[in-house]
Design a protein around this motif. Structure first.
Motif, PDB file in Angstrom:
ATOM      1  N   LEU C 217       0.826  -1.195   0.000  1.00  0.00           N
ATOM      2  CA  LEU C 217       0.000   0.000   0.000  1.00  0.00           C
ATOM      3  C   LEU C 217       0.864   1.249   0.000  1.00  0.00           C
ATOM      4  CD1 LEU C 217      -2.741  -1.267   2.443  1.00  0.00           C
ATOM      5  CD2 LEU C 217      -2.916  -0.932  -0.011  1.00  0.00           C
ATOM      6  N   ALA C 230      -7.481  -5.058  -7.693  1.00  0.00           N
ATOM      7  CA  ALA C 230      -6.999  -5.966  -6.654  1.00  0.00           C
ATOM      8  C   ALA C 230      -7.609  -7.341  -6.847  1.00  0.00           C
ATOM      9  CB  ALA C 230      -7.372  -5.420  -5.280  1.00  0.00           C
ATOM     10  N   PHE C 240      -7.021  -7.044   2.831  1.00  0.00           N
ATOM     11  CA  PHE C 240      -6.638  -6.004   1.882  1.00  0.00           C
ATOM     12  C   PHE C 240      -7.631  -4.851   1.905  1.00  0.00           C
ATOM     13  CE2 PHE C 240      -4.392  -4.193  -1.547  1.00  0.00           C
ATOM     14  CZ  PHE C 240      -5.336  -3.535  -2.314  1.00  0.00           C
ATOM     15  N   GLN C 243      -7.254  -2.815   5.058  1.00  0.00           N
ATOM     16  CA  GLN C 243      -6.034  -2.025   5.117  1.00  0.00           C
ATOM     17  C   GLN C 243      -6.037  -0.927   4.062  1.00  0.00           C
ATOM     18  OE1 GLN C 243      -2.579  -4.622   5.475  1.00  0.00           O
ATOM     19  NE2 GLN C 243      -3.726  -5.952   6.843  1.00  0.00           N
ATOM     20  N   TYR C 244      -6.623  -1.205   2.911  1.00  0.00           N
ATOM     21  CA  TYR C 244      -6.735  -0.183   1.859  1.00  0.00           C
ATOM     22  C   TYR C 244      -7.479   1.023   2.402  1.00  0.00           C
ATOM     23  CZ  TYR C 244      -7.232   1.491  -2.991  1.00  0.00           C
ATOM     24  OH  TYR C 244      -7.149   2.210  -4.165  1.00  0.00           O
ATOM     25  N   LEU C 249      -6.557   5.125   1.293  1.00  0.00           N
ATOM     26  CA  LEU C 249      -6.507   5.045  -0.163  1.00  0.00           C
ATOM     27  C   LEU C 249      -7.893   4.943  -0.780  1.00  0.00           C
ATOM     28  CD1 LEU C 249      -3.464   2.662  -0.531  1.00  0.00           C
ATOM     29  CD2 LEU C 249      -3.585   5.028  -1.253  1.00  0.00           C
ATOM     30  N   LYS C 250      -8.851   4.525   0.033  1.00  0.00           N
ATOM     31  CA  LYS C 250     -10.185   4.280  -0.509  1.00  0.00           C
ATOM     32  C   LYS C 250     -10.767   5.538  -1.144  1.00  0.00           C
ATOM     33  CE  LYS C 250     -14.547   2.106   0.809  1.00  0.00           C
ATOM     34  NZ  LYS C 250     -15.397   3.125   0.252  1.00  0.00           N
ATOM     35  N   LEU C 255     -11.032   1.660  -6.195  1.00  0.00           N
ATOM     36  CA  LEU C 255     -10.619   0.267  -6.085  1.00  0.00           C
ATOM     37  C   LEU C 255     -11.502  -0.599  -6.978  1.00  0.00           C
ATOM     38  CD1 LEU C 255      -8.787  -1.775  -4.748  1.00  0.00           C
ATOM     39  CD2 LEU C 255     -10.373  -1.892  -2.840  1.00  0.00           C
TER      40      LEU C 255
END
Lengths: 285, 321, 419
Positions: C217, C230, C240, C243-244, C249-250, C255
Motif C-alpha cells: 500500500l 486488486a 486487503f 487495510q486499503y 486510499l479508498k 478500487l
C-alpha cells in the motif's frame, strides 16, 4: 526507503515485540521454547475479538484476552509442563502438541473465517503529517509496544521479581541455592509471558486479522526475534523485533522473491556462529 | 555385527542369526500384502514405508547423535522437487532424475550440517527449523523454477512401476535395504562414536575424537537417506508443492520417529504406520485429527517419551531382570 | 540385533495393516447410491468460501430430496485445506477408498490443477464449478475435467478491462495473489485494458495468506494511478480491503476488485470499507431478477446469510450435473455417457435467470455484470449490477485458435500490449 515504509516496519515491529517479549521471558528464565506461544496469541485474539465485538469495548477485549490467555498459560504450566520439568526437548515437543490442540480447537470454536477486532472509534482513521497519511491505530500499536517495553524494563530492573528473573536467566543454580520459592517466580513469569501473547493477539487482530494459520506465522517470527536478540534479553527482543519487522517490510518491497530468506538467513547465521544472539548471556557451565 | 554389549555367548550369536531370519520373514510377509490389500490401502502402505525411511533418517541424528532436527522435511522435499523438475521440465530420464534428487538432498543436508553442527539441544532444533524455513521460502517464491503456490506436477513414475503392486514391491525393497544400511551405519564404529557424542560431547573431545567431523558426516548421511525417501515420494505422488518442504513435514517425520521410539531406529516403521493409519481411520469419523494428534503427542511426551517400541523394550528389559 | 525388537516391529506393522482392512471394505457396501465426492476448502485461507460451497451443494440436493433418477445421492465431503497437497490426498482417498463416481468442487486453482493431474491418469470425471485456471478448458484440456457452471479466470476480467477504459481510467496498478488464478485474472484485465490504450503502471504479486499489506500500500500510494485492480480471495481480500481503507486510499484511488474480492463471503464481515468497490462477475446477488432473488431468499432462510459466488456456483454446478444424470437415467457408472451428457446439457433454471450453455471447449458463456458494492436498507452489503456485457465466452472477442496461440497468462506474460 521512505518514511511510510519505515513506519510500516516499526509499527509491525511493535506488535512483534509485545509477543516476542513474552516468548523471550519464558525461554530465558524457564528455558522452555514454548511452541504454543503462537496459539496463545491466536486464542487471545479470538477471545478478545468476541468480547470486544459483543460489548463494544476494545479495552474490555484487551482485559479478556490477557486474562484468559494467562489462565491457559497457567493450565499449561501446572497441568502439563510440570510432568516434564527438566527435560528440555520433551518440554518443547509437548508444547508443540498443545499447539496442535489449541489450533484445532480454535477452528471448532471460531471457524475458518478471518476476523478483525473492531477498532475503537477514537482510533479509527488516520493522521496526516509531512504528506503521509498514516492509520492512527498502527501508531497506537507502536505506543503500546513502547509502553510494554518500558513496563517490562521497570519490572525487570526495578522490582524484586525482576531481579529474581534476571538472576534466574543468568544463573539458575544460584537462584535455586538462594532458597527463593522458584516455582512461584517461574509461574509468575510464565503467566506474564502468556498474557503478553494474548495481548498481542488482540492488538494484532485489529490490523492483521485473525485466521487459522496466524499462530504459526507469529510463532515463526517470535522464534527469529528471540534467536537474533538473545534468550531472555528484553533489549534483545526489542532489537530483534525491529530487525525482523523492518526486514519483513522492506524485504517484501525490495526483494519479494527472498522475503523469507531475508529473515531466516540472518537467524540461521546467528544460530550457527553466535547462538546466544546479539544480547544473550553466556550460561555458566 | 557389533553391538555395545560385551562378550557374546554362543547362545546370543545364535539369537542374532534368528533375528536376521525373522527380519527376512517380516519382509517376505510384507511382500504378500499386495495380495490382500486394495489399491488404496497399498498406496497407504507405500506412504508408510517412505515416511518410515524419513523417520529413520531423523532417528539417526535424534537417537544416536542426540540432535533433534526440524529440517529433515525440507531435505526430503528438495529431493522430490529436483526429481519432478528434472523429469518434467528438463527432460531428464526418471532414473537419472531420481539420482539427481538424492544428490541434491544430500548437498542441502551438507549445507545444513556445516551450520548446525556448532549447536546442540534446543538451538540445534531451532537452527534446523530456520534452515528448513529458508528452503520452504525459496520453494514458495521462486515461482519460475518451483511453480510457487502451484507446485510442480507431471507423470514421473516410470511406466514399469505404474501398477500399485509393482511400485509397492520396489519401495519395500528400498525400505528394507535402506533400513539395513542405516542399521549398519549406527552399529558401526562411526555410529558408536556418534552415540558417545550424544552421551557426552566433552568426553569424546577429550578422548581425541573430531566431534564436528563426526556430526557433519552423520548429518549428511542422515540427509542422504531422507533424500532417497523424498525421491521415492516424487514417484509416488507425481506432484510436489511447498507443503512437501514445510515445517509440518519435518514435524510429522519427527513425530513418527518419536511415536515409534527415538533411538530404536526400526520404531520408525511402527511410528509411521501408527500415524498414517490413525490419520486415515480417524478422518473417516471426525475432522478433529489435529486435536487427537496433539493429545497423543502430549501423552507420549509425559508417559512414554521413549515411544512405542522404546516402551516395549523397556518393559522387556524390566521383565528379564 | 534383538530378535524381539524385530518381531515386535514386524508384528505391529502387519497387525496395523490387517486391522485397517475391515472399516474400508464397509465403505463399498452401498451399491445403488450415486456417490459424489465433494472437495472444498473447509480450512485454510479460503475456508469461508469453502463452507459456502458445501452449503450450496446441500441446498440443491435438499431441494430434490437427495434423489436423482430414482437413485439416492450420497455426498462425501472432504476438506482440501486450501492446499494442493491435501487436495490430492483427499481426491485419492475419495476415488480409491470411497469409490465415488465422480468428483466435484475445489476452490483454489492450484488445488484444481493438482487434482486434474491426478484424474487425468484414472479417468474419474472431475467437475469444477469454481476452479478457474484458464488452461483446463483451453490448452491443457483434460477430457474428464469439465467446468460445469464455472468460469475461466480471465473470462470475467476481459470485459472489466474494457469497462475500466470506458470510465476514462488510463493508468492502473494491479495487486494480486501470486498464483495461477491471480495471474490469469490480472492478465485478462491487463490485455484488454492495454489494447484499448490504457497503461498498467505496476504489478504487485504477493503470496497467499499475506497478513500485512502495508508495504504494498505504501508503494501504491506513491504511484500516480487512476485505479487499482486488486485480485484477492478469502482472508487476503478481507485484510486487503480493510487495510486499503485504513491507509486512506479508498477515497483517493478507485478500487476495482476481482469478483472474489467483493464476494459475500468477504464483505459479509466488513463494514463501510467495502462500499463502492466495483467488480465484474457473472453473478450478482443484488441483481434485480426474480429467479436470482428467489435463490437469495431461499439461501438466506436456510443458512442465515446471503449467498456468495461459491455457494451459487456449486448450487448451479450440481443442478447442472443432476440434469445431465437424469438424461442418462442415473447411470453414472458409464463415465463417457456422463461426460457427454454434461457437455450437451443447457442449464435453463439457473439462478442467473437465463439459460447457460457451454462453448465448444467445455466452458460456459455468460452475461458478465459490472457490479458495485452497495449498502442495503438492512445495513448489509451486496453486489448490485451497474451494467452488463452479454454473451461473453472465455475467449472474449478473440478468435479461439488465435487466442490459444498466445501463452497462458502467468507472471511473465500478462498479455499487455507494448505501447
Amino acid at each position: 526507503m521512505n518514511a511510510f515504509q519505515l513506519l510500516n516496519g516499526i509499527t509491525f515491529a511493535a506488535l512483534l515485540f509485545v509477543v516476542a517479549s513474552g516468548f523471550t521471558l519464558i525461554f530465558g528464565l524457564l528455558r522452555i521454547v514454548n511452541l504454543a506461544h503462537g496459539a496463545l496469541y491466536l486464542f487471545g485474539g479470538y477471545i478478545g475479538f468476541t468480547v470486544a465485538a459483543k460489548t463494544g469495548y476494545f479495552a474490555l477485549g484487551g482485559v479478556a484476552a490477557t486474562a484468559s490467555v494467562a489462565a491457559i498459560g497457567l493450565a499449561l504450566d501446572e497441568g502439563l509442563l510440570r510432568f516434564v520439568r527438566g527435560y528440555e526437548l520433551r518440554q518443547v515437543l509437548l508444547t508443540l502438541g498443545v499447539a496442535f490442540v489449541l489450533d484445532d480447537q480454535a477452528l471448532v470454536l471460531w471457524g475458518g473465517d478471518s476476523f478483525t477486532v473492531p477498532i475503537p472509534e477514537a482510533l479509527r482513521g488516520g493522521v496526516q503529517y509531512f504528506g503521509i497519511f498514516y492509520p492512527k491505530y498502527r501508531l497506537f500499536v507502536l505506543l503500546v509496544g513502547i509502553l510494554v517495553f518500558v513496563g517490562l524494563w521497570l519490572l525487570i530492573h526495578h522490582t524484586r521479581l525482576g531481579a529474581l528473573i534476571r538472576a534466574g536467566v543468568d544463573d539458575p543454580e544460584m537462584l535455586e541455592a538462594s532458597g527463593i520459592n522458584l516455582r512461584r517466580v517461574f509461574l509468575a513469569t510464565f503467566l506474564l509471558g502468556s498474557a503478553l501473547a494474548g495481548l498481542g493477539g488482540l492488538m494484532g487482530g485489529a490490523f492483521l486479522a485473525l485466521y487459522p494459520s496466524a499462530d504459526a506465522e507469529i510463532l515463526v517470527f517470535s522464534l527469529a526475534i528471540v534467536i537474533i536478540g538473545g534468550r531472555g534479553s528484553l533489549v534483545g527482543a526489542a532489537v530483534g523485533s525491529l530487525f525482523v519487522g523492518l526486514l519483513n517490510t522492506f524485504g517484501q518491497v525490495l526483494f519479494p522473491e527472498l522475503a523469507y530468506f531475508v529473515i531466516f538467513g540472518p537467524m540461521a547465521v546467528l544460530l550457527a556462529f553466535r547462538p546466544l544472539g546479539l544480547f544473550g548471556t553466556q550460561e555458566p557451565t | 555385527m557389533t553391538t555395545d554389549e560385551t562378550a557374546l555367548l554362543p547362545a546370543d550369536r545364535f539369537r542374532r542369526h534368528r533375528a536376521s531370519i525373522l527380519a527376512g520373514v517380516a519382509v517376505a510377509a510384507a511382500a504378500l500384502l499386495p495380495l490382500a490389500l486394495s489399491n488404496y490401502q497399498l498406496s497407504l502402505a507405500i506412504q508408510i514405508l517412505i515416511y518410515a525411511v524419513l523417520a529413520m533418517s531423523i532417528d539417526i541424528l535424534a537417537g544416536f547423535a542426540g540432535r533433534v532436527s526440524l529440517g529433515h522435511g525440507a531435505i526430503f522435499g528438495v529431493a522430490t522437487y529436483v526429481v519432478i523438475y528434472a523429469d518434467v521440465h528438463a527432460g531428464i530420464s526418471p532414473y537419472l532424475a531420481f539420482l539427481l534428487g538424492i544428490l541434491a538432498a544430500t548437498a542441502v543436508a551438507a549445507i545444513f550440517a556445516v551450520l548446525a553442527i556448532r549447536t546442540s539441544g534446543v538451538y540445534f532444533l531451532l537452527l534446523t527449523l530456520a534452515l528448513g524455513m529458508i528452503v520452504w521460502g525459496i520453494c514458495l517464491r521462486w515461482t519460475a523454477v518451483t511453480g510457487g503456490e502451484n507446485g510442480l506436477r507431471g507423470d514421473v513414475r516410470p511406466a514399469i512401476l505404474a501398477s500399485h503392486a509393482t511400485f509397492f514391491w520396489i519401495v519395500l525393497a528400498f525400505a528394507a535395504m535402506l533400513a539395513f544400511a542405516m542399521y549398519r551405519f549406527v552399529a558401526s564404529p562411526f555410529g558408536l562414536t556418534l552415540r558417545g557424542i550424544r552421551d557426552s560431547e566433552q568426553r569424546m573431545r577429550s578422548l581425541g575424537y573430531d566431534v564436528s567431523l563426526h556430526l557433519f558426516v552423520g548429518f549428511t548421511v542422515s540427509g542422504f537417506f531422507a533424500g532417497v525417501a523424498g525421491a521415492l515420494y516424487a514417484f509416488f505422488n507425481n506432484f510436489v508443492s511447498p507443503t512437501t518442504v514445510s515445517l509440518s513435514q519435518s514435524v510429522e517425520g519427527l513425530l513418527m520417529s518419536i511415536v515409534g521410539g527415538v533411538g530404536t531406529l526400526f520404531g520408525a516403521f511402527v511410528g509411521a504406520a501408527a500415524v498414517i493409519y490413525l490419520e486415515n481411520i480417524v478422518s473417516l469419523y471426525t475432522e478433529r485429527w489435529p486435536t487427537i494428534l496433539g493429545v497423543a503427542f502430549i501423552v507420549i511426551m509425559i508417559f512414554a517419551p521413549e515411544g512405542i517400541l522404546g516402551k516395549l523394550q523397556a518393559l522387556q528389559r524390566n521383565r528379564s531382570k | 540385533m534383538d530378535r524381539r525388537k524385530f518381531l515386535e516391529t514386524a508384528g505391529l506393522t502387519l497387525a496395523a495393516a490387517g486391522a485397517g482392512i475391515r472399516p474400508w471394505r464397509q465403505a463399498q457396501a452401498q451399491d445403488s447410491a450415486i456417490r459424489i465426492g465433494v472437495l472444498a476448502p473447509l480450512t485454510g485461507v479460503v475456508a469461508s468460501g469453502g463452507r459456502e460451497m458445501v452449503d450450496g451443494v446441500n441446498l440443491w440436493f435438499d431441494h430434490i430430496q437427495r434423489r436423482i433418477a430414482g437413485r439416492p445421492v450420497e455426498l462425501l465431503v472432504e476438506d482440501d485445506g486450501s492446499n494442493p497437497d491435501t487436495a490430492l490426498q483427499k481426491a485419492r482417498r475419495l476415488v480409491e477408498q470411497q469409490n465415488v463416481h465422480f468428483l466435484v468442487g475445489d476452490l483454489l486453482a492450484n488445488t484444481g490443477l493438482a487434482v486434474a493431474n491426478y484424474v487425468k491418469g484414472n479417468g474419474t470425471p472431475y467437475f469444477i464449478p469454481i476452479i478457474a485456471a484458464d488452461d483446463l478448458t483451453q490448452r491443457s484440456r483434460v477430457k474428464n475435467v469439465i467446468r460445469v457452471s464455472g468460469y475461466s479466470a480471465s473470462q470475467t476480467t476481459h470485459p472489466f478491462g474494457d469497462w475500466a477504459f470506458q470510465q476514462n481510467h488510463r493508468k492502473v496498478a494491479t495487486i494480486s495473489q501470486d498464483y495461477t488464478f491471480g495471474h490469469e485474472q490480472c492478465g485478462g484485465f491487463a490485455q484488454v485494458f492495454t489494447e484499448a490504450g490504457g497503461k498498467i503502471v505496476q504489478q504487485f504479486w504477493h503470496p497467499l495468506n499475506t497478513a500485512d499489506f502495508s508495504p504494498y500500500l505504501g508503494q501504491i500510494a506513491n504511484l500516480e494511478v487512476d485505479a487499482v485492480f486488486a485480485m484477492e480471495t478469502g482472508a487476503d481480500a478481507t485484510r486487503f480491503i480493510q487495510q486499503y481503507a485504513s491507509f486512506g486510499l479508498k477515497e483517493k484511488i478507485q478500487l476495482l476488485g476481482a469478483m472474489n474480492a467483493t464476494d459475500q463471503s468477504v464483505i459479509r464481515t466488513l463494514g463501510p470499507e467495502c462500499e463502492g468497490i466495483v467488480s465484474a462477475a457473472h453473478f450478482a446477488e443484488g441483481a434485480d431478477h426474480p429467479v436470482t432473488q428467489q435463490f437469495v431468499k431461499e439461501h438466506t432462510e436456510k443458512y442465515g446469510k446471503i449467498p456468495s459466488l461459491y455457494g451459487f456456483s456449486m448450487y448451479s454446478g450440481v443442478m447442472w450435473l443432476s440434469k445431465a444424470i437424469e438424461k442418462i437415467s442415473g447411470k453414472v457408472e458409464d463415465r463417457n455417457a456422463l461426460i457427454e451428457a454434461v457437455l450437451t446439457t443447457e442449464l435453463s433454471d439457473s439462478p442467473l435467470g437465463k439459460t447457460v450453455k457451454l462453448d465448444a471447449y467445455g466452458n460456459p458463456i455468460y452475461d458478465i455484470y459490472v457490479r458495485k458494492v452497495v449498502k442495503r436498507p438492512d445495513g448489509k452489503f451486496w453486489n448490485v449490477p451497474i451494467t452488463s456485457y452479454p454473451n461473453v465466452s472465455q475467449f472474449w472477442k478473440y478468435d479461439p485458435e488465435t487466442y490459444m496461440k498466445q501463452p497462458p497468462y502467468s507472471r511473465d506474460f500478462q498479455g499487455m500490449k507494448k505501447s
